[in-house]
Structure formats: structure tokens, C-alpha cells
Design a protein around this motif. Structure first.
Motif, PDB file in Angstrom:
ATOM      1  N   THR A 144       0.922  -1.562   0.414  1.00  0.00           N
ATOM      2  CA  THR A 144      -0.289   0.438  -0.575  1.00  0.00           C
ATOM      3  C   THR A 144       1.111   1.160  -0.108  1.00  0.00           C
ATOM      4  OG1 THR A 144      -1.595  -1.157   1.351  1.00  0.00           O
ATOM      5  CG2 THR A 144      -1.514   1.170   1.211  1.00  0.00           C
ATOM      6  N   LEU A 145       0.802   2.224  -1.022  1.00  0.00           N
ATOM      7  CA  LEU A 145       1.204   3.007  -0.908  1.00  0.00           C
ATOM      8  C   LEU A 145      -0.007   4.496  -0.800  1.00  0.00           C
ATOM      9  CD1 LEU A 145       3.669   5.916  -1.988  1.00  0.00           C
ATOM     10  CD2 LEU A 145       2.733   5.209  -3.996  1.00  0.00           C
ATOM     11  N   LEU A 146       0.917   5.222   0.113  1.00  0.00           N
ATOM     12  CA  LEU A 146      -0.162   6.493   0.524  1.00  0.00           C
ATOM     13  C   LEU A 146       0.414   7.627  -0.178  1.00  0.00           C
ATOM     14  CD1 LEU A 146      -2.168   8.711   1.985  1.00  0.00           C
ATOM     15  CD2 LEU A 146      -0.552   8.263   4.155  1.00  0.00           C
ATOM     16  N   VAL A 147       0.132   8.501  -0.515  1.00  0.00           N
ATOM     17  CA  VAL A 147       0.454   9.785  -1.517  1.00  0.00           C
ATOM     18  C   VAL A 147      -0.111  10.555  -1.366  1.00  0.00           C
ATOM     19  CG1 VAL A 147       0.737  10.688  -3.600  1.00  0.00           C
ATOM     20  CG2 VAL A 147       1.092   8.655  -3.678  1.00  0.00           C
ATOM     21  N   HIS A 148       0.686  12.023  -0.743  1.00  0.00           N
ATOM     22  CA  HIS A 148       0.375  13.260  -0.253  1.00  0.00           C
ATOM     23  C   HIS A 148       0.244  13.589  -1.184  1.00  0.00           C
ATOM     24  CE1 HIS A 148      -0.426  12.696   4.258  1.00  0.00           C
ATOM     25  NE2 HIS A 148       1.029  12.107   3.649  1.00  0.00           N
ATOM     26  N   ALA A 149      -0.570  15.062  -1.538  1.00  0.00           N
ATOM     27  CA  ALA A 149      -0.727  15.781  -2.911  1.00  0.00           C
ATOM     28  C   ALA A 149      -1.259  15.235  -4.119  1.00  0.00           C
ATOM     29  CB  ALA A 149       0.763  17.180  -3.012  1.00  0.00           C
ATOM     30  N   ALA A 150      -1.406  14.039  -4.360  1.00  0.00           N
ATOM     31  CA  ALA A 150      -1.744  13.342  -4.739  1.00  0.00           C
ATOM     32  C   ALA A 150      -2.651  13.650  -6.543  1.00  0.00           C
ATOM     33  CB  ALA A 150      -3.169  12.035  -4.716  1.00  0.00           C
ATOM     34  N   ALA A 151      -3.496  14.956  -6.321  1.00  0.00           N
ATOM     35  CA  ALA A 151      -3.538  15.778  -7.254  1.00  0.00           C
ATOM     36  C   ALA A 151      -2.549  16.713  -8.058  1.00  0.00           C
ATOM     37  CB  ALA A 151      -4.919  16.705  -7.394  1.00  0.00           C
ATOM     38  N   GLY A 152      -1.772  16.847  -7.256  1.00  0.00           N
ATOM     39  CA  GLY A 152      -0.460  17.490  -8.030  1.00  0.00           C
ATOM     40  C   GLY A 152       0.594  16.781  -9.627  1.00  0.00           C
ATOM     41  N   GLY A 153       1.418  17.502  -9.554  1.00  0.00           N
ATOM     42  CA  GLY A 153       2.450  17.731 -10.026  1.00  0.00           C
ATOM     43  C   GLY A 153       3.383  15.839 -10.490  1.00  0.00           C
ATOM     44  N   VAL A 154       3.531  17.144  -8.661  1.00  0.00           N
ATOM     45  CA  VAL A 154       4.339  15.131  -8.325  1.00  0.00           C
ATOM     46  C   VAL A 154       3.775  14.416  -7.975  1.00  0.00           C
ATOM     47  CG1 VAL A 154       6.163  14.405  -5.897  1.00  0.00           C
ATOM     48  CG2 VAL A 154       6.325  16.700  -7.966  1.00  0.00           C
ATOM     49  N   GLY A 155       2.744  14.397  -7.179  1.00  0.00           N
ATOM     50  CA  GLY A 155       1.832  13.629  -6.738  1.00  0.00           C
ATOM     51  C   GLY A 155       1.632  12.938  -7.882  1.00  0.00           C
TER      52      GLY A 155
END
Length: 334
Positions: A144-155
Motif C-alpha cells: 500500500t502506497l500513501l501519496v500526499h498531494a496526489a492531485a499535484g504534479g509530483v503526486g
């Protein structure tokens, strides 16, 4: 030619000026590139503010990654006029300009599967994601991967790369518009930091285990929540501090919960292990050809609107990637 230049540090919209400057000339080992598209990155705003780890002399032109067409080859440089390339120009001469010189040794071929704006957005964000998830965190299929700011360019890059390896991806965003974007790029579960209890939701979604890998370009409160829902032998990848708050890690907590905090400064690989950067680009090119990864370009704007674009990315009101296209005369969405 026209180029944006920063004469004093401050907010991008206030300190970036569009000026007429002499055309650059390719020196030894350099290529002269006509800028086809230049991606807006959060570091562009940090450079304007004087808060980035690199502080170029004033005045300088921001713009740290681009797609361009080679128009001249300097003495001793390898390159072909007319070829389409991805490049990271060396400051103080960045990419928010009509022409720029780049180090020929660092230039990479633009993937045929991507248009100019997508190719301009492939390099730094996706390389950062690939090195962070694979080289540093060793993300595995089924984790399971948790991504913060998932709607941004890096995310969005991290989400796509996580799905490509077979991970289950949980994205954290701020607001319903960004939640829609996170779902569009492949998140299996999207949490809104404004309304959801992130820690409880991650634990519930993982049967109490927590996230195996956390990808954090935000810092601040995002990091504080991450340490509360990271799994046994989990890995937190520290990518940046878009929140403006650098968290203070409690190492006794990392010891007790048995998780790792991994720093990622992708730029170091360009000097410490450039072969790895090229190998990563080859892998990203293959993934792009398969349609597995594709930068989400939300806006394509003309050169005249670059300062406003950098400001909006800095303010966190954009989704995906905002790309400046010098030949474009009007702005607009994809």
C-alpha cells in the motif's frame, strides 16, 4: 528574444519580469535549444523567493525542465539539429525563454509517445517518483502506497508509478476538484484532508496495518499524520516541504514503531550517478510508450502568462501540470 527574469527575490507574480534579452549562443559542449514547452515546478517559486537550496545570481531566468528543439550545436558537443529533446537548463539561464543553452551531456531524447508539453513534464517529477519509490523505498507489488498531494504534479507522477508496479494507492488531496483528479490518475482510494480523518481512514483501509510506503512532498501536518499510520517496516519518503513547514522527526518514535525515514534529493543523482538517471529515463520512455504513465497536463499557457502560472502552482491551486508554451498565444485547459 523574450525571457522572464528575476531581479529581486519575492513572490513570483511580483518579481518575474518579461524582458527582451540577447539571443544566447551555444558554447563548447552546449546545445542551443528552441523552447517548445517548459513545465512549471514548485522549485521555480522557491527560486523566486530565494528559498531554494540553489541560489543563482541575480538576475536569473527560472524554469528547470523543458522540451525543446535543437537549433545549434556547440564545439565538441554531441547533438543533432532538429532533434526533440528533454533538458534541464543550468541556472541562471532557465527555461522560461524562447531560446536557452543546455549542457549536451545532460540532454535526453524526448519520448515519441508524448507531445511537447507532456515531455516537458516527464523528467523531474517522474524521475523523483521513480527514484523515491523504487531506489529508496523499494516499493513492491501488493504493498500500500500513501501519496500526499496526489492531485499535484509530483503526486500524480507517484500515483501512476505506484500503480505501474502493482501497488494499492491511497491519495490524499484538499477538496473535491482535486479528489476527482486523483481518481482520474488511478488512486484506489482518495481521502480529503479537509474532511477525512486521514490516520483512521488509512488504518481502516489496510486492516489496521497502515501504509507500507508514504510519499510526502508536503511536510508539516502531512508528515505528522504519516508517522501515525505507517506500517511495521514501513518507509516514509521525504520529497519536499510544499506546506512551508519542515517537520522535526521524533527518532524515538521511528525506533519504537520500526519504520524508516528516507530523504530524497533527486538532483544529486545527476552528479553522483548520472548513468542511473539515463537508465530511469529509458524506463520512463518505455512506460510512456505502453501508456502506463502520462503526465497530466491540466493547463497549457503562453509565455506571457508564466509568472501567473508559477504563482498559482506556488499557491497550491492547480492540479496536474501547468506547462508554458512559448509559441502559444492564448491560455487554456488541456
Amino acid at each position: 528574444m523574450q525571457a522572464w527574469r528575476v531581479h529581486d527575490n519575492g513572490e513570483p507574480r511580483e518579481v518575474m519580469r518579461l524582458e527582451e534579452v540577447p539571443d544566447p549562443v551555444a558554447g563548447p559542449g552546449q546545445l542551443l535549444v528552441r523552447v517548445l514547452a517548459v513545465n512549471v515546478n514548485f522549485p521555480d517559486a522557491l527560486l523566486c523567493r530565494g528559498h531554494y537550496q540553489v541560489r543563482p545570481p541575480l538576475p536569473f531566468t527560472p524554469g528547470v525542465e523543458l522540451c525543446g528543439e535543437v537549433v545549434a550545436v556547440g564545439e565538441g558537443a554531441e547533438g543533432e539539429v532538429g532533434s526533440r529533446v528533454v533538458a534541464t537548463p543550468t541556472l541562471p539561464a532557465g527555461g522560461f525563454a524562447e531560446l536557452v543553452t543546455v549542457d549536451a551531456a545532460s540532454v535526453l531524447p524526448a519520448p515519441d509517445a508524448l507531445d511537447d508539453t507532456e515531455a516537458a513534464a516527464l523528467h523531474i517529477g517522474y524521475q523523483t517518483g521513480w527514484f523515491g519509490l523504487h531506489r529508496r523505498a523499494r516499493l513492491q507489488s501488493g504493498e500500500t502506497l500513501l501519496v500526499h498531494a496526489a492531485a499535484g504534479g509530483v503526486g500524480t507522477a507517484a500515483v501512476q508509478l505506484g500503480k505501474a508496479v502493482g501497488a494499492r494507492v491511497i491519495g490524499v488531496v484538499g477538496g473535491e476538484d482535486k479528489a476527482r483528479v486523483a481518481r482520474e490518475v488511478g488512486c484506489d482510494l482518495v481521502l480529503d484532508r479537509r474532511t477525512d480523518d486521514i490516520v483512521a481512514a488509512v488504518k481502516e483501509a489496510t486492516g489496521g496495518r497502515g501504509a507500507d510506503v508514504v510519499y510526502d512532498p508536503v511536510g508539516g501536518d502531512a508528515f505528522a499524520k504519516s508517522v501515525k499510520c505507517v506500517a511495521f517496516e514501513g518507509r516514509i519518503v521525504v520529497v519536499g516541504f510544499a506546506s512551508g513547514v519542515v517537520p522535526q522527526a521524533a527518532l524515538n518514535h521511528a525506533l519504537v514503531k520500526n519504520y524508516a525515514i528516507l530523504g530524497l534529493h533527486w538532483g544529486l543523482y545527476n552528479t553522483k550517478d548520472p548513468a542511473a538517471v539515463r537508465s530511469c529515463h529509458d524506463e520512463l520512455t518505455k512506460l510512456a510508450a505502453q501508456g502506463t504513465v502520462r503526465p497530466l497536463v491540466s493547463e497549457r499557457v503562453p509565455l506571457a502568462d508564466a509568472a501567473d502560472a508559477v504563482q498559482r502552482v506556488a499557491d497550491g491551486v492547480t492540479t496536474g501540470r501547468v506547462v508554458v508554451v512559448p509559441g502559444r498565444t492564448t491560455g487554456g485547459p488541456r
